[in-house]
Write a protein that holds these residues in place. Structure first.
Motif, PDB file in Angstrom:
ATOM      1  N   GLY A  16       0.820  -1.210   0.000  1.00 55.44           N
ATOM      2  CA  GLY A  16       0.000   0.000   0.000  1.00 55.44           C
ATOM      3  C   GLY A  16       0.855   1.261   0.000  1.00 55.44           C
ATOM      4  N   GLU A  17       1.916   1.268   0.823  1.00 60.02           N
ATOM      5  CA  GLU A  17       2.789   2.440   0.893  1.00 60.02           C
ATOM      6  C   GLU A  17       3.535   2.658  -0.420  1.00 60.02           C
ATOM      7  OE1 GLU A  17       5.340   2.062   4.294  1.00 60.02           O
ATOM      8  OE2 GLU A  17       3.642   1.826   5.651  1.00 60.02           O
ATOM      9  N   VAL A  18       4.056   1.583  -0.999  1.00 61.62           N
ATOM     10  CA  VAL A  18       4.805   1.698  -2.258  1.00 61.62           C
ATOM     11  C   VAL A  18       3.883   2.178  -3.373  1.00 61.62           C
ATOM     12  CG1 VAL A  18       6.040   0.334  -4.002  1.00 61.62           C
ATOM     13  CG2 VAL A  18       6.537  -0.003  -1.597  1.00 61.62           C
ATOM     14  N   THR A  19       2.661   1.674  -3.395  1.00 58.93           N
ATOM     15  CA  THR A  19       1.703   2.092  -4.419  1.00 58.93           C
ATOM     16  C   THR A  19       1.322   3.562  -4.237  1.00 58.93           C
ATOM     17  OG1 THR A  19       0.868  -0.169  -4.567  1.00 58.93           O
ATOM     18  CG2 THR A  19      -0.539   1.570  -5.459  1.00 58.93           C
ATOM     19  N   ALA A  20       1.114   3.989  -2.985  1.00 58.89           N
ATOM     20  CA  ALA A  20       0.780   5.401  -2.728  1.00 58.89           C
ATOM     21  C   ALA A  20       1.931   6.309  -3.155  1.00 58.89           C
ATOM     22  CB  ALA A  20       0.464   5.599  -1.245  1.00 58.89           C
ATOM     23  N   PHE A  21       3.174   5.897  -2.884  1.00 59.61           N
ATOM     24  CA  PHE A  21       4.336   6.688  -3.292  1.00 59.61           C
ATOM     25  C   PHE A  21       4.402   6.783  -4.813  1.00 59.61           C
ATOM     26  CE2 PHE A  21       8.989   7.044  -4.137  1.00 59.61           C
ATOM     27  CZ  PHE A  21       9.176   8.289  -3.579  1.00 59.61           C
ATOM     28  N   LYS A  22       4.158   5.672  -5.502  1.00 57.57           N
ATOM     29  CA  LYS A  22       4.157   5.673  -6.963  1.00 57.57           C
ATOM     30  C   LYS A  22       3.079   6.609  -7.494  1.00 57.57           C
ATOM     31  CE  LYS A  22       1.734   2.821  -9.061  1.00 57.57           C
ATOM     32  NZ  LYS A  22       0.641   3.360  -9.860  1.00 57.57           N
ATOM     33  N   ASP A  23       1.898   6.578  -6.889  1.00 60.14           N
ATOM     34  CA  ASP A  23       0.800   7.447  -7.326  1.00 60.14           C
ATOM     35  C   ASP A  23       1.132   8.920  -7.111  1.00 60.14           C
ATOM     36  OD1 ASP A  23      -0.557   5.166  -8.043  1.00 60.14           O
ATOM     37  OD2 ASP A  23      -1.849   5.155  -6.256  1.00 60.14           O
ATOM     38  N   ALA A  24       1.785   9.230  -5.984  1.00 56.49           N
ATOM     39  CA  ALA A  24       2.191  10.626  -5.721  1.00 56.49           C
ATOM     40  C   ALA A  24       3.201  11.086  -6.764  1.00 56.49           C
ATOM     41  CB  ALA A  24       2.773  10.738  -4.319  1.00 56.49           C
ATOM     42  N   LEU A  25       4.132  10.207  -7.119  1.00 60.86           N
ATOM     43  CA  LEU A  25       5.106  10.561  -8.153  1.00 60.86           C
ATOM     44  C   LEU A  25       4.438  10.692  -9.524  1.00 60.86           C
ATOM     45  CD1 LEU A  25       8.131   8.368  -7.070  1.00 60.86           C
ATOM     46  CD2 LEU A  25       7.998  10.859  -7.027  1.00 60.86           C
ATOM     47  N   ALA A  26       3.428   9.866  -9.783  1.00 69.05           N
ATOM     48  CA  ALA A  26       2.709   9.957 -11.062  1.00 69.05           C
ATOM     49  C   ALA A  26       2.066  11.333 -11.208  1.00 69.05           C
ATOM     50  CB  ALA A  26       1.658   8.858 -11.158  1.00 69.05           C
ATOM     51  N   GLU A  27       1.513  11.855 -10.111  1.00 72.96           N
ATOM     52  CA  GLU A  27       0.934  13.203 -10.158  1.00 72.96           C
ATOM     53  C   GLU A  27       1.994  14.243 -10.499  1.00 72.96           C
ATOM     54  OE1 GLU A  27      -1.300  14.223  -6.669  1.00 72.96           O
ATOM     55  OE2 GLU A  27      -2.392  12.322  -6.701  1.00 72.96           O
ATOM     56  N   ARG A  28       3.178  14.114  -9.887  1.00 73.97           N
ATOM     57  CA  ARG A  28       4.265  15.061 -10.162  1.00 73.97           C
ATOM     58  C   ARG A  28       4.700  14.983 -11.628  1.00 73.97           C
ATOM     59  NH1 ARG A  28       7.384  17.193  -5.721  1.00 73.97           N
ATOM     60  NH2 ARG A  28       8.479  18.199  -7.435  1.00 73.97           N
ATOM     61  N   VAL A  29       4.795  13.764 -12.161  1.00 72.65           N
ATOM     62  CA  VAL A  29       5.204  13.598 -13.559  1.00 72.65           C
ATOM     63  C   VAL A  29       4.142  14.174 -14.485  1.00 72.65           C
ATOM     64  CG1 VAL A  29       5.653  11.873 -15.366  1.00 72.65           C
ATOM     65  CG2 VAL A  29       6.728  11.634 -13.120  1.00 72.65           C
ATOM     66  N   ASN A  30       2.877  13.988 -14.156  1.00 71.45           N
ATOM     67  CA  ASN A  30       1.796  14.516 -14.997  1.00 71.45           C
ATOM     68  C   ASN A  30       1.774  16.037 -15.014  1.00 71.45           C
ATOM     69  OD1 ASN A  30       0.832  12.065 -15.918  1.00 71.45           O
ATOM     70  ND2 ASN A  30      -0.532  11.807 -14.170  1.00 71.45           N
ATOM     71  N   VAL A  66      10.832  11.756 -13.263  1.00 74.24           N
ATOM     72  CA  VAL A  66      10.559  10.650 -14.174  1.00 74.24           C
ATOM     73  C   VAL A  66      11.345   9.409 -13.743  1.00 74.24           C
ATOM     74  CG1 VAL A  66      10.759   9.849 -16.561  1.00 74.24           C
ATOM     75  CG2 VAL A  66      10.030  12.205 -16.087  1.00 74.24           C
ATOM     76  N   LEU A  67      12.606   9.603 -13.380  1.00 72.08           N
ATOM     77  CA  LEU A  67      13.427   8.474 -12.939  1.00 72.08           C
ATOM     78  C   LEU A  67      12.889   7.867 -11.641  1.00 72.08           C
ATOM     79  CD1 LEU A  67      16.965   9.948 -13.703  1.00 72.08           C
ATOM     80  CD2 LEU A  67      15.635   8.323 -15.071  1.00 72.08           C
ATOM     81  N   LEU A  68      12.486   8.721 -10.710  1.00 70.86           N
ATOM     82  CA  LEU A  68      11.917   8.218  -9.456  1.00 70.86           C
ATOM     83  C   LEU A  68      10.615   7.457  -9.714  1.00 70.86           C
ATOM     84  CD1 LEU A  68      12.532  11.227  -7.053  1.00 70.86           C
ATOM     85  CD2 LEU A  68      13.562   8.956  -6.912  1.00 70.86           C
ATOM     86  N   TYR A  69       9.817   7.985 -10.644  1.00 67.36           N
ATOM     87  CA  TYR A  69       8.559   7.310 -10.968  1.00 67.36           C
ATOM     88  C   TYR A  69       8.824   5.924 -11.566  1.00 67.36           C
ATOM     89  CZ  TYR A  69       4.037   6.374 -13.129  1.00 67.36           C
ATOM     90  OH  TYR A  69       2.856   5.793 -13.509  1.00 67.36           O
ATOM     91  N   GLU A  70       9.819   5.841 -12.456  1.00 64.85           N
ATOM     92  CA  GLU A  70      10.172   4.534 -13.032  1.00 64.85           C
ATOM     93  C   GLU A  70      10.601   3.556 -11.937  1.00 64.85           C
ATOM     94  OE1 GLU A  70      13.207   5.481 -15.858  1.00 64.85           O
ATOM     95  OE2 GLU A  70      11.776   5.670 -17.505  1.00 64.85           O
ATOM     96  N   ARG A  71      11.434   4.010 -10.993  1.00 65.03           N
ATOM     97  CA  ARG A  71      11.873   3.149  -9.886  1.00 65.03           C
ATOM     98  C   ARG A  71      10.690   2.731  -9.028  1.00 65.03           C
ATOM     99  NH1 ARG A  71      16.754   6.607  -7.599  1.00 65.03           N
ATOM    100  NH2 ARG A  71      17.951   6.723  -9.514  1.00 65.03           N
ATOM    101  N   ALA A  72       9.780   3.667  -8.774  1.00 60.23           N
ATOM    102  CA  ALA A  72       8.606   3.350  -7.958  1.00 60.23           C
ATOM    103  C   ALA A  72       7.740   2.299  -8.640  1.00 60.23           C
ATOM    104  CB  ALA A  72       7.804   4.615  -7.674  1.00 60.23           C
ATOM    105  N   MET A  73       7.596   2.399  -9.970  1.00 61.25           N
ATOM    106  CA  MET A  73       6.826   1.380 -10.689  1.00 61.25           C
ATOM    107  C   MET A  73       7.503   0.015 -10.565  1.00 61.25           C
ATOM    108  SD  MET A  73       5.227   3.175 -14.099  1.00 61.25           S
ATOM    109  CE  MET A  73       6.801   3.428 -14.904  1.00 61.25           C
ATOM    110  N   ASP A  74       8.830  -0.012 -10.671  1.00 57.28           N
ATOM    111  CA  ASP A  74       9.555  -1.282 -10.507  1.00 57.28           C
ATOM    112  C   ASP A  74       9.342  -1.863  -9.108  1.00 57.28           C
ATOM    113  OD1 ASP A  74      10.520  -1.128 -13.076  1.00 57.28           O
ATOM    114  OD2 ASP A  74      12.489  -0.326 -12.493  1.00 57.28           O
ATOM    115  N   ARG A  75       9.369  -0.999  -8.100  1.00 55.73           N
ATOM    116  CA  ARG A  75       9.186  -1.477  -6.720  1.00 55.73           C
ATOM    117  C   ARG A  75       7.771  -2.011  -6.512  1.00 55.73           C
ATOM    118  NH1 ARG A  75      12.850   2.879  -4.708  1.00 55.73           N
ATOM    119  NH2 ARG A  75      14.834   1.791  -4.641  1.00 55.73           N
TER     120      ARG A  75
END
Length: 188
Positions: free
Chosen positions: A85-99, A118-127
């Motif tokens: 849940g935490e990793v997914t929430a972090f990825k979603d927060a980064l997705a907003e920043r990228v958008n 963008v790089l952080l978002y890619e890492r978050a998706m991998d995690r």
């Protein structure tokens, strides 16, 4: 002057072969036996040194966790689900920043660069993929459901035992079980 008698936890655990009585000597440090019952040999000393080192590492780990205020994980299945849940929430927060970015690249004197978001978002998706893959591989949902089912069965058995002990039988016992079931469903 006689030497003090060892306390039971520090007394050699070996027994004398002549009368079967427990040895009265002190066990050597980090050992359960005295030097006469094997504590002096090389393997025993090596094992004692290993236990001493493990105890030191364990103590250091406990001090570090206490300083961090970290609690031990009682249920790794629930902890893994929370991590997902935490990793997914972090990825979603980064997705907003990228958008919100107008461009995913920018130019410098050294060439074109990809934005850090963008790089952080890619890492978050991998995690997220790694954690969710682990959950899928371990059948976490099925295991948590089985645990919940066992807990519910234990509660129902406890209620049945309490009703039987109190002498409640027949329709009253059935009604009490139904009330308990409704309350348990409301809690979950």
């Amino acid at each position: 002057m006689t030497a003090p008698t060892p306390t039971p936890e520090r007394q050699c655990t070996a027994h004398r072969s002549s009368d079967g009585e427990r040895c009265k000597n002190w066990a050597l440090k980090n050992m359960t036996v005295c030097r006469y019952h094997g504590g002096a040999n090389r393997r025993s000393r090596a094992a004692a040194e290993r236990r001493r080192a493990e105890a030191a590492v364990d103590a250091q780990a406990r001090r570090t966790l206490a300083a961090l205020g970290a609690d031990p994980v009682d249920n790794p299945l629930v902890a893994l689900a929370q991590l997902a849940g935490e990793v997914t929430a972090f990825k979603d927060a980064l997705a907003e920043r990228v958008n919100e970015l107008s461009s995913i690249r920018y130019a410098t004197d050294h060439g074109e660069q990809v934005r850090a978001e963008v790089l952080l978002y890619e890492r978050a998706m991998d995690r997220v993929a790694a954690v969710l893959g682990t959950i899928a591989r371990l059948n976490i949902d099925e295991r948590l459901a089985a645990i919940s089912e066992k807990q519910a069965d234990a509660v129902i058995r406890a209620i049945d035992a309490a009703l039987a002990h109190a002498g409640v039988t027949g329709p009253l016992a059935t009604e009490a079980r139904q009330v308990a079931a409704r309350r348990l469903r409301a809690v979950s």
